[in-house]
Design a protein around this motif. Structure first.
Motif, short mmCIF file in Angstrom:
data_model
loop_
_atom_site.label_atom_id
_atom_site.label_comp_id
_atom_site.label_asym_id
_atom_site.label_seq_id
_atom_site.Cartn_x
_atom_site.Cartn_y
_atom_site.Cartn_z
N THR A 62 0.83 -1.21 0.00
CA THR A 62 0.00 0.00 0.00
C THR A 62 0.86 1.26 0.00
O THR A 62 0.60 2.22 -0.74
CB THR A 62 -0.93 0.02 1.23
N ASN A 65 2.61 1.69 -3.42
CA ASN A 65 1.63 2.12 -4.42
C ASN A 65 1.28 3.60 -4.24
O ASN A 65 1.15 4.34 -5.22
CB ASN A 65 0.36 1.27 -4.33
N TYR A 66 1.13 4.02 -2.99
CA TYR A 66 0.78 5.42 -2.71
C TYR A 66 1.88 6.36 -3.17
O TYR A 66 1.62 7.44 -3.70
CB TYR A 66 0.53 5.59 -1.20
#
Length: 205
Positions: A62, A65-66
């Motif tokens: 996560t 990806n951010y």
């Protein structure tokens, strides 16, 4: 308890972290410190590595990806950081113990990360988490990570015996050898990152 999964995560991370191979680098960076500070540096390094690996296990994909960061970028950054440390060891221009802020400099970088919690350990942990089936498997993965870090701490904790045997002259030689090994590891990390990017963009094209 899934002993097979525990054994897989323990053996995989132990091979990647390589505690015996860490000893020369650890002694090269902390050999001039008093015994108590050397133990403290080892504890700080293991604590930071544990924290980094757990964070990436829980939210690594996560987070990447951010930030729009791919795993090869993380690998290449770790390699560049190790190049700087290797050059310091090879030229003998490391900080003197009295110039360091406690033991935090070498304990956090490069010992904690990227040596202990490097791209290899982070990626392997993230892959195990993706394979996990339920809370029980995730708990076993956590126990495996703790067991590996406990093993590393024990190895670093008793590295002081080696310091007594080698004396200052031996530590000096070990420092140069460790610098050469670190440089080789850094080059391999960067090469792997470049190869990964080539494969990624070749498949995309």
């Amino acid at each position: 308890m899934n002993l097979k999964l525990f054994g897989e995560i323990y053996v995989t991370l132990l091979v990647i972290v390589d505690p015996p191979g860490m000893v020369p680098v650890f002694l090269a960076l902390t050999g001039a410190l008093p015994a108590r500070q050397r133990v403290r540096a080892g504890t700080q390094a293991v604590g930071l590595a544990l924290g980094v690996i757990v964070v990436f296990a829980v939210a690594g994909q996560t987070l990447l990806n951010y930030l729009h960061v791919q795993l090869p970028s993380l690998q290449g950054a770790g390699g560049l950081l190790l190049v700087l440390v290797a050059l310091q060891l090879l030229t003998g221009k490391t900080d003197a113990p009295e110039e360091q802020s406690g033991t935090s400099n070498v304990a956090l970088v490069p010992l904690g990360t990227p040596l202990l919690a490097g791209p290899g350990a982070i990626v392997a942990t993230m892959l195990f988490v993706q394979r996990a089936d339920g809370v029980t498997d995730r708990l076993i993965i956590g126990l495996g990570i703790l067991a590996v870090m406990a093993t590393v701490w024990i190895v670093l904790r008793f590295s002081g015996v080696i310091v007594k045997v080698l004396r200052p002259g031996g530590i000096e030689v070990l420092t140069r050898i460790a610098g050469l090994l670190l440089a080789a590891i850094a080059v391999q990390l960067i090469a792997d990152a470049v190869a990964a990017f080539v494969r990624l963009y070749a498949s995309a094209g």
